[in-house]
Write a protein that holds these residues in place. Sequence first.
Motif, PDB file in Angstrom:
ATOM      1  N   UNK A 186      10.222 -11.727 -16.284  1.00  0.00           N
ATOM      2  CA  UNK A 186      10.125 -12.520 -15.061  1.00  0.00           C
ATOM      3  C   UNK A 186       9.212 -13.721 -15.294  1.00  0.00           C
ATOM      4  N   UNK A 187       9.691 -14.905 -14.973  1.00  0.00           N
ATOM      5  CA  UNK A 187       8.910 -16.127 -15.187  1.00  0.00           C
ATOM      6  C   UNK A 187       8.521 -16.814 -13.887  1.00  0.00           C
ATOM      7  N   UNK A 188       9.399 -16.755 -12.896  1.00  0.00           N
ATOM      8  CA  UNK A 188       9.157 -17.465 -11.649  1.00  0.00           C
ATOM      9  C   UNK A 188       9.858 -16.737 -10.515  1.00  0.00           C
ATOM     10  N   UNK A 189       9.237 -16.756  -9.337  1.00  0.00           N
ATOM     11  CA  UNK A 189       9.857 -16.131  -8.169  1.00  0.00           C
ATOM     12  C   UNK A 189       9.262 -16.741  -6.911  1.00  0.00           C
ATOM     13  N   UNK A 190       9.975 -16.634  -5.824  1.00  0.00           N
ATOM     14  CA  UNK A 190       9.490 -17.209  -4.573  1.00  0.00           C
ATOM     15  C   UNK A 190       8.290 -16.452  -4.031  1.00  0.00           C
ATOM     16  N   UNK A 191       8.484 -15.176  -3.747  1.00  0.00           N
ATOM     17  CA  UNK A 191       7.426 -14.392  -3.112  1.00  0.00           C
ATOM     18  C   UNK A 191       7.244 -13.057  -3.806  1.00  0.00           C
ATOM     19  N   UNK A 192       5.997 -12.717  -4.082  1.00  0.00           N
ATOM     20  CA  UNK A 192       5.647 -11.398  -4.592  1.00  0.00           C
ATOM     21  C   UNK A 192       5.162 -10.552  -3.424  1.00  0.00           C
ATOM     22  N   UNK A 193       5.807  -9.415  -3.199  1.00  0.00           N
ATOM     23  CA  UNK A 193       5.384  -8.472  -2.165  1.00  0.00           C
ATOM     24  C   UNK A 193       4.878  -7.214  -2.873  1.00  0.00           C
ATOM     25  N   UNK A 194       3.614  -6.926  -2.721  1.00  0.00           N
ATOM     26  CA  UNK A 194       3.012  -5.746  -3.351  1.00  0.00           C
ATOM     27  C   UNK A 194       3.035  -4.604  -2.342  1.00  0.00           C
ATOM     28  N   UNK A 195       3.807  -3.569  -2.631  1.00  0.00           N
ATOM     29  CA  UNK A 195       3.958  -2.455  -1.691  1.00  0.00           C
ATOM     30  C   UNK A 195       3.683  -1.107  -2.336  1.00  0.00           C
ATOM     31  N   UNK A 196       3.131  -1.114  -3.547  1.00  0.00           N
ATOM     32  CA  UNK A 196       2.777   0.137  -4.213  1.00  0.00           C
ATOM     33  C   UNK A 196       1.506   0.708  -3.587  1.00  0.00           C
ATOM     34  N   UNK A 197       1.182   1.951  -3.934  1.00  0.00           N
ATOM     35  CA  UNK A 197      -0.087   2.522  -3.540  1.00  0.00           C
ATOM     36  C   UNK A 197      -1.224   1.701  -4.151  1.00  0.00           C
ATOM     37  N   UNK A 198      -2.393   1.777  -3.541  1.00  0.00           N
ATOM     38  CA  UNK A 198      -3.521   0.988  -4.038  1.00  0.00           C
ATOM     39  C   UNK A 198      -3.988   1.451  -5.414  1.00  0.00           C
ATOM     40  N   UNK A 199      -3.628   2.673  -5.796  1.00  0.00           N
ATOM     41  CA  UNK A 199      -4.020   3.182  -7.106  1.00  0.00           C
ATOM     42  C   UNK A 199      -3.420   2.316  -8.215  1.00  0.00           C
ATOM     43  N   UNK A 200      -4.251   1.852  -9.126  1.00  0.00           N
ATOM     44  CA  UNK A 200      -3.741   1.119 -10.281  1.00  0.00           C
ATOM     45  C   UNK A 200      -3.170  -0.242  -9.990  1.00  0.00           C
ATOM     46  N   UNK A 201      -3.557  -0.860  -8.883  1.00  0.00           N
ATOM     47  CA  UNK A 201      -2.996  -2.160  -8.535  1.00  0.00           C
ATOM     48  C   UNK A 201      -3.348  -3.230  -9.564  1.00  0.00           C
ATOM     49  N   UNK A 202      -4.600  -3.257  -9.994  1.00  0.00           N
ATOM     50  CA  UNK A 202      -5.026  -4.268 -10.969  1.00  0.00           C
ATOM     51  C   UNK A 202      -4.200  -4.177 -12.243  1.00  0.00           C
ATOM     52  N   UNK A 203      -3.958  -2.952 -12.718  1.00  0.00           N
ATOM     53  CA  UNK A 203      -3.167  -2.760 -13.939  1.00  0.00           C
ATOM     54  C   UNK A 203      -1.721  -3.194 -13.727  1.00  0.00           C
ATOM     55  N   UNK A 204      -1.192  -2.976 -12.520  1.00  0.00           N
ATOM     56  CA  UNK A 204       0.189  -3.363 -12.230  1.00  0.00           C
ATOM     57  C   UNK A 204       0.335  -4.880 -12.133  1.00  0.00           C
ATOM     58  N   UNK A 205      -0.700  -5.558 -11.634  1.00  0.00           N
ATOM     59  CA  UNK A 205      -0.633  -7.009 -11.487  1.00  0.00           C
ATOM     60  C   UNK A 205      -0.854  -7.739 -12.815  1.00  0.00           C
ATOM     61  N   UNK A 206      -1.563  -7.092 -13.738  1.00  0.00           N
ATOM     62  CA  UNK A 206      -1.914  -7.754 -14.999  1.00  0.00           C
ATOM     63  C   UNK A 206      -0.711  -8.345 -15.733  1.00  0.00           C
ATOM     64  N   UNK A 207       0.423  -7.628 -15.871  1.00  0.00           N
ATOM     65  CA  UNK A 207       1.576  -8.206 -16.580  1.00  0.00           C
ATOM     66  C   UNK A 207       2.284  -9.323 -15.821  1.00  0.00           C
ATOM     67  N   UNK A 208       1.871  -9.561 -14.565  1.00  0.00           N
ATOM     68  CA  UNK A 208       2.520 -10.589 -13.745  1.00  0.00           C
ATOM     69  C   UNK A 208       1.693 -11.862 -13.628  1.00  0.00           C
ATOM     70  N   UNK A 209       0.548 -11.895 -14.255  1.00  0.00           N
ATOM     71  CA  UNK A 209      -0.341 -13.052 -14.112  1.00  0.00           C
ATOM     72  C   UNK A 209       0.297 -14.349 -14.606  1.00  0.00           C
TER      73      UNK A 209
END
Length: 292
Positions: free
Chosen positions: A36-59
């Motif tokens: 994934x390179x570009x997108x309009x809107x990111x909606x984060x709807x996962x549990x709060x557990x591990x959010x930082x780790x999940x966002x890291x590959x999307x930076x």
Amino acid sequence: VRERRARQIRDAGGLKVQGLQAFTAPVTVLTDASALRQAGTLVVAMKTLGTSAALAPLRHVQFDAALSLQNGAYKNDLLVDAFGRQVVLGALADASGELQADGSVLFTRNVLTLLGELEGGMSPRAEALAGALDAAGIRTRAVPDIVGREWSKFCGWAGYMTMAVVTRAVSWKVVTDEDGALLIARVVREMATLAASRGITLSDEALLPIVSMCAGTEQQAAAAVIERNAHMQATAPAHRMSSLQDFEAGRVLELEETVAVALAEARERGIRMPTLETLYHLCRALARIRFR
């Protein structure tokens, strides 16, 4: 998504929704965030557990907007750290779903989703995104005071979440019981004190009428909990807080990323929160007992 979830969605021919609405929608599924390179809107709807780790590959991804529908009031900080404050919108959802064993989603509650700019006021992007979600069937509107709304939800959610685990009952039974409502009301009033110490203006337009519940007596606040939820048995009889779903499935509760953070901040500010502190430790004990 993880590979197992990807297989479920592909085998079903898309994302299968049941409950308040029933349909299957074809969706693109990625298991590698680098694709994934570009997108309009990111909606984060996962549990709060591990959010930082999940966002890291999307930076590396260029988003026009990013928002979190997660629980708690500290979720936006993670998005700001990952993508910059100018990208982030505040958001909250009074809506619920439950992932079934077969991979389908049980849609159980669709009251209202709110979003808005962290700095306050209305903006074209917030109004456009709210309109798109609303047109898709998720009741949504943009508001000029989203941070206050997020904290207002957090005040009620903290009581709902912990009481759901302690009682292990469907939601309507907890919130219409006199003693259950009293404990939720006490948590609301404790949490509102923390919000006030931050200079946050709370709202009655939330899961519960937070401002009104703090203005009167405990008994009046408890009555407000029951009154606000009186219709739940008829409209959402099977609704269970996601914390209860996690507990019964043997998953880790999102206590530390939400309630524990609020309790820690309250201690730093010299604010006592005895009811929430007790419910927090009860939830931790019940989770450990279950895992043993």
